[in-house]
Design an enzyme around this catalytic site. Structure first.
Site, PDB file in Angstrom:
ATOM      1  N   ARG A 100      -8.820  -6.940 -18.639  1.00 16.30           N
ATOM      2  CA  ARG A 100      -8.646  -8.049 -18.018  1.00 16.30           C
ATOM      3  C   ARG A 100      -6.973  -8.296 -18.472  1.00 16.30           C
ATOM      4  O   ARG A 100      -6.568  -8.250 -19.738  1.00 16.30           O
ATOM      5  CB  ARG A 100      -9.321  -9.259 -18.946  1.00 16.30           C
ATOM      6  CG  ARG A 100      -8.694 -10.414 -18.771  1.00 16.30           C
ATOM      7  CD  ARG A 100      -9.692 -11.693 -19.040  1.00 16.30           C
ATOM      8  NE  ARG A 100     -11.107 -11.806 -18.039  1.00 16.30           N
ATOM      9  CZ  ARG A 100     -11.730 -12.923 -17.974  1.00 16.30           C
ATOM     10  NH1 ARG A 100     -11.538 -14.190 -18.695  1.00 16.30           N
ATOM     11  NH2 ARG A 100     -12.621 -12.986 -17.116  1.00 16.30           N
ATOM     12  N   HIS A 127     -11.209 -10.572  -8.759  1.00 14.38           N
ATOM     13  CA  HIS A 127     -12.250 -10.561  -9.983  1.00 14.38           C
ATOM     14  C   HIS A 127     -13.379  -9.871  -9.435  1.00 14.38           C
ATOM     15  O   HIS A 127     -14.355 -10.563  -9.156  1.00 14.38           O
ATOM     16  CB  HIS A 127     -12.413 -12.072 -10.160  1.00 14.38           C
ATOM     17  CG  HIS A 127     -12.922 -12.305 -11.554  1.00 14.38           C
ATOM     18  ND1 HIS A 127     -13.285 -11.143 -12.478  1.00 14.38           N
ATOM     19  CD2 HIS A 127     -13.701 -13.530 -12.208  1.00 14.38           C
ATOM     20  CE1 HIS A 127     -14.126 -11.716 -13.535  1.00 14.38           C
ATOM     21  NE2 HIS A 127     -14.078 -12.961 -13.505  1.00 14.38           N
ATOM     22  N   GLN A 130     -16.953 -10.459 -10.913  1.00 15.90           N
ATOM     23  CA  GLN A 130     -17.609 -11.759 -10.716  1.00 15.90           C
ATOM     24  C   GLN A 130     -18.157 -11.813  -9.164  1.00 15.90           C
ATOM     25  O   GLN A 130     -19.300 -12.283  -9.043  1.00 15.90           O
ATOM     26  CB  GLN A 130     -16.275 -12.879 -10.587  1.00 15.90           C
ATOM     27  CG  GLN A 130     -16.836 -14.157 -10.333  1.00 15.90           C
ATOM     28  CD  GLN A 130     -17.683 -14.727 -11.154  1.00 15.90           C
ATOM     29  OE1 GLN A 130     -17.246 -14.842 -12.370  1.00 15.90           O
ATOM     30  NE2 GLN A 130     -18.996 -15.350 -11.054  1.00 15.90           N
ATOM     31  N   ASP A 222     -13.341 -23.243  -7.708  1.00 13.80           N
ATOM     32  CA  ASP A 222     -13.087 -22.473  -8.914  1.00 13.80           C
ATOM     33  C   ASP A 222     -11.884 -23.513  -9.283  1.00 13.80           C
ATOM     34  O   ASP A 222     -11.572 -24.410  -8.704  1.00 13.80           O
ATOM     35  CB  ASP A 222     -12.552 -21.226  -8.730  1.00 13.80           C
ATOM     36  CG  ASP A 222     -11.935 -20.442  -9.911  1.00 13.80           C
ATOM     37  OD1 ASP A 222     -12.157 -21.072 -11.167  1.00 13.80           O
ATOM     38  OD2 ASP A 222     -11.296 -19.317  -9.979  1.00 13.80           O
ATOM     39  N   CYS A 263     -17.620 -19.976 -10.630  1.00 11.68           N
ATOM     40  CA  CYS A 263     -17.417 -18.619 -11.563  1.00 11.68           C
ATOM     41  C   CYS A 263     -17.708 -19.065 -13.004  1.00 11.68           C
ATOM     42  O   CYS A 263     -17.900 -18.316 -13.962  1.00 11.68           O
ATOM     43  CB  CYS A 263     -16.277 -18.062 -11.229  1.00 11.68           C
ATOM     44  SG  CYS A 263     -14.791 -18.970 -11.360  1.00 11.68           S
ATOM     45  N   ARG A 291     -23.806 -12.037 -14.262  1.00 10.60           N
ATOM     46  CA  ARG A 291     -22.659 -11.053 -14.483  1.00 10.60           C
ATOM     47  C   ARG A 291     -23.068  -9.900 -15.291  1.00 10.60           C
ATOM     48  O   ARG A 291     -22.775  -8.755 -15.221  1.00 10.60           O
ATOM     49  CB  ARG A 291     -21.800 -11.790 -15.420  1.00 10.60           C
ATOM     50  CG  ARG A 291     -21.006 -12.909 -14.711  1.00 10.60           C
ATOM     51  CD  ARG A 291     -19.973 -12.401 -13.442  1.00 10.60           C
ATOM     52  NE  ARG A 291     -19.144 -11.272 -13.980  1.00 10.60           N
ATOM     53  CZ  ARG A 291     -17.872 -11.781 -14.719  1.00 10.60           C
ATOM     54  NH1 ARG A 291     -17.538 -13.048 -14.765  1.00 10.60           N
ATOM     55  NH2 ARG A 291     -17.089 -10.685 -15.259  1.00 10.60           N
TER      56      ARG A 291
HETATM   57  N1  NVA Z   1      -9.368 -17.906 -11.359  1.00  8.52           N
HETATM   58  C1  NVA Z   1      -9.859 -18.262 -12.970  1.00  8.52           C
HETATM   59  C2  NVA Z   1     -11.098 -17.707 -13.087  1.00  8.52           C
HETATM   60  C3  NVA Z   1     -11.359 -17.751 -14.384  1.00  8.52           C
HETATM   61  C4  NVA Z   1     -12.944 -16.841 -14.704  1.00  8.52           C
HETATM   62  C5  NVA Z   1      -8.787 -17.762 -13.617  1.00  8.52           C
HETATM   63  O1  NVA Z   1      -8.253 -16.701 -13.212  1.00  8.52           O
HETATM   64  O2  NVA Z   1      -8.043 -18.354 -14.970  1.00  8.52           O
HETATM   65  N1   CP Z   2     -16.280 -16.084 -14.840  1.00  5.44           N
HETATM   66  C1   CP Z   2     -15.525 -15.667 -15.700  1.00  5.44           C
HETATM   67  O1   CP Z   2     -15.200 -14.365 -15.675  1.00  5.44           O
HETATM   68  O2   CP Z   2     -15.426 -16.164 -17.054  1.00  5.44           O
HETATM   69  P1   CP Z   2     -14.759 -15.852 -18.296  1.00  5.44           P
HETATM   70  O3   CP Z   2     -13.093 -16.110 -18.242  1.00  5.44           O
HETATM   71  O4   CP Z   2     -15.365 -16.657 -19.475  1.00  5.44           O
HETATM   72  O5   CP Z   2     -14.806 -14.445 -18.610  1.00  5.44           O
END
Ligand code: NVA
Ligand code: CP
Length: 309
Positions: A100, A127, A130, A222, A263, A291
């Site tokens: 990540r 992502h 997801q 989101d 998500c 997931r």
């Molecule tokens: N769009 C959000 C998704 C988190 C799972 C982010 O990148 O923070």
């Molecule tokens: N949806 C998702 O990726 O959640 P987290 O940021 O908790 O991993």
């Protein structure tokens, strides 16, 4: 050459669907306990996570594999070691990297120098894990990808981009409503449109949430401020609130039995009203559960039948 899953379109349509079907099977019949025996993964995270981290570690554990979770702050990366060296070295210890990152370019660099598969656990642009869970959730509820419409209302971010490409790949119609300046990128949309031409899916971009949700089986949103974009919070709220919030009124313009998707994590009262997020049409906890099943399926296939390593 080793393959990576950095974005949805790194999988073919049949691979993506096989991963979803395998996940559905795992969920109903259980996981093959030795499905990942002898496989070791490193999970490297630059940002916080609840779902991605624990769904991956639990999936690996259930399949009999092992892992090491490392916050990037604990790596020499934090002291300026080049990403290329991290990729080259870690590849000699483990069978796969789940990462990540803030910048998608970091993942590309890592993948370029890694001799083992790199899996994107979220970047600023994509992502893809997801999206696998999202399409599994759609499939569970509809038993098909044909004649289904998903509408995304809000920021054209990483989640929206991967969802758009997953819908385009599998043949699900997709519409997105975002304010001007916050839509999905042109380049990623072009690639989604190419995939949609092959699958027959419709991809629609608009600024009007009401238009996007018309005839939708699923309404997805989101957060308006993703991780890494905190400095833009005020400007973003001005652009999104209240027009792009998912409310009871907006849901009533979708199909009568339409489901709400997110998500997570959710900002109740910002991108969605609490009565929708916590109401009977919400399937966000199923998405969260899925997931784990889709990641288990993905790893099982990558290190098994697909033979990426
Ligand atoms: N769009 C959000 C998704 C988190 C799972 C982010 O990148 O923070
Ligand atoms: N949806 C998702 O990726 O959640 P987290 O940021 O908790 O991993």
């Amino acid at each position: 050459m080793v393959r990576h899953y950095l974005e949805v379109l790194d999988l073919s349509r049949s691979e993506f669907i096989e991963a979803v079907r395998t996940a559905v099977r795992f969920k109903s019949e259980g996981y093959p306990p030795n499905g990942l025996r002898g496989t070791t993964l490193a999970l490297i995270f630059e940002k916080p996570s609840t779902r991605t981290r624990v769904s991956f570690t639990s999936a690996i554990h259930r399949l009999g594999g092992s892992y090491d979770y490392i916050s990037s702050a604990e790596l020499q990366l934090a002291r300026g070691e080049p990403v290329s060296d991290v990729g080259k070295v870690l590849s000699r210890y483990v069978d796969g990297l789940v990462c990540r990152v803030y910048s998608h370019a970091t993942l590309r660099e890592l993948a370029t120098h890694s001799s083992v598969p790199v899996i994107n656990a979220l970047s600023d642009q994509h992502h893809p894990c997801q999206a696998l869970a999202d399409l599994m959730t759609v499939f569970e509820l509809k038993r098909t990808f044909n004649g289904v419409k998903v509408a995304f209302v809000g920021d054209g971010n990483n989640v929206a981009t991967s969802l758009m490409q997953a819908c385009a790949l599998t043949g699900v119609d997709f519409a997105i409503a975002s304010p001007r300046g916050f839509s999905v990128s042109e380049e990623q949309t072009k690639r989604a449109l190419e995939a949609a031409r092959a699958s027959g899916a419709e991809v629609t971009l608009t600024e009007d949430p009401k238009e996007a949700v018309k005839g939708a089986d699923f309404v997805y949103t989101d957060v308006f401020v993703s991780m890494g974009f905190e400095a833009e919070r005020e400007q973003r709220l001005k652009a999104f609130v209240p027009r792009y919030r998912v409310t009871r009124e907006l849901m009533s313009l979708a199909k009568p039995q339409a489901k709400f998707m997110h998500c997570m994590p959710v900002k109740r009262g910002e991108e969605v009203d609490a009565e929708i997020a916590d109401g009977p049409s919400s399937v966000m906890y199923d998405q969260a559960e899925n997931r784990m099943h889709t990641e288990a399926a993905l790893l099982y296939l990558i290190f098994g039948r697909w033979g990426w390593l």
